[in-house]
Design a protein around this motif. Sequence first.
Motif, mmCIF file in Angstrom:
data_model
loop_
_atom_site.group_PDB
_atom_site.id
_atom_site.type_symbol
_atom_site.label_atom_id
_atom_site.label_comp_id
_atom_site.label_asym_id
_atom_site.label_seq_id
_atom_site.Cartn_x
_atom_site.Cartn_y
_atom_site.Cartn_z
ATOM 1 N N TYR A 31 0.676 -1.110 0.181
ATOM 2 C CA TYR A 31 0.134 -0.467 -0.246
ATOM 3 C C TYR A 31 1.205 1.420 -0.359
ATOM 4 N N TYR A 33 0.896 5.698 0.592
ATOM 5 C CA TYR A 33 -0.052 6.316 0.994
ATOM 6 C C TYR A 33 0.166 7.873 0.771
ATOM 7 N N TYR A 35 -0.237 11.600 2.840
ATOM 8 C CA TYR A 35 -0.336 12.175 3.962
ATOM 9 C C TYR A 35 -0.167 13.884 3.971
ATOM 10 N N LEU A 45 -4.547 11.506 6.888
ATOM 11 C CA LEU A 45 -4.264 10.394 6.365
ATOM 12 C C LEU A 45 -5.287 11.531 5.099
ATOM 13 N N TYR A 48 -4.771 7.002 0.460
ATOM 14 C CA TYR A 48 -4.137 5.268 -0.111
ATOM 15 C C TYR A 48 -4.585 4.953 -1.351
ATOM 16 N N ARG A 92 4.133 1.722 2.867
ATOM 17 C CA ARG A 92 4.116 0.634 3.137
ATOM 18 C C ARG A 92 4.698 -0.856 3.489
ATOM 19 N N ASP A 93 5.425 -1.168 4.196
ATOM 20 C CA ASP A 93 6.063 -2.139 4.326
ATOM 21 C C ASP A 93 5.221 -3.756 4.278
ATOM 22 N N ALA A 95 5.302 -6.575 6.182
ATOM 23 C CA ALA A 95 4.866 -7.333 7.451
ATOM 24 C C ALA A 95 3.635 -6.458 7.888
ATOM 25 N N GLY A 96 3.710 -5.023 7.269
ATOM 26 C CA GLY A 96 1.989 -3.931 7.402
ATOM 27 C C GLY A 96 2.488 -3.125 8.705
ATOM 28 N N ASN A 97 3.213 -3.391 9.129
ATOM 29 C CA ASN A 97 3.766 -2.547 10.376
ATOM 30 C C ASN A 97 4.321 -1.196 9.819
ATOM 31 N N MET A 98 5.013 -0.891 9.058
ATOM 32 C CA MET A 98 5.670 0.386 8.745
ATOM 33 C C MET A 98 5.908 1.043 7.903
ATOM 34 N N LEU A 99 6.136 2.681 7.785
ATOM 35 C CA LEU A 99 5.526 3.072 7.146
ATOM 36 C C LEU A 99 6.930 3.898 6.693
ATOM 37 N N PHE A 101 8.114 7.496 4.507
ATOM 38 C CA PHE A 101 8.396 8.585 4.217
ATOM 39 C C PHE A 101 9.482 9.800 3.532
ATOM 40 N N GLY A 102 8.515 10.017 2.242
ATOM 41 C CA GLY A 102 9.048 10.527 1.531
ATOM 42 C C GLY A 102 9.829 11.888 2.815
#
Lengths: 111, 113
Positions: A31, A33, A35, A45, A48, A92-93, A95-99, A101-102
């Motif tokens: 995913y 996103y 922001y 947000l 996405y 999003r990684d 595992a879905g745990n970490m974003l 960012f640019g």
Amino acid sequence: GEDVEQSLFLSVREGDSSVINCTYTDSSSTYLYWYKQEPGAGLQLLTYIFSNMDMKQDQRLTVLLNKKDKHLSLRIADTQTGDSAIYFCAERDNAGNMLTFGGGTRLMVKP
Amino acid sequence: DAGVTQSPTHLIKTRGQQVTLRCSPKSGHDTVSWYQQALGQGPQFIFQYYEEEERQRGNFPDRFSGHQFPNYSSELNVNALLLGDSALYLCASSLDRRIEGYTFGSGTRLTVV
């Protein structure tokens, strides 16, 4: 490793369209996103997109994803002065745990 | 419905000191992540807590530690503060790995002098 890049600054006139671009490197991202951050505030947000989609539209916002080139863009139609802020794209990684960012694009909207 | 609440909003500390930042997640959320945002940069992931355990950690030294309580609130502790730790610390909450992503708080501005 993962890296997300954005241009630093964009200036548009009120009523014009704004296009904010982003490139990412992690092809396994599921995913992506967008922001928005206003002065003194946290991140809001906006929208996405799932990595198997090419486009997503949500009112004035259109997200385009070119997975081959790892390029993501956010188009804001009829940009208003209230849209002035810093815009961050994030991936999003797996595992879905970490974003990740640019660095953010500062959008300035002139009346 | 309160969103993510962080305290304090601003903090000034001296090099070498220790600091504790606090976060209450949005109602219904069970997962808390912490990010560091240096001036002019994007947020960087510090770690994430779920079920009172650190689930994933970013590239931050052991001076950064955290805790999650049974009510899902969380603390971020930083020991032996350095000038480079000056930043906006953002807490984000979510319901596990829901795709809608995270709700962010307004952050704690930490200045180390």
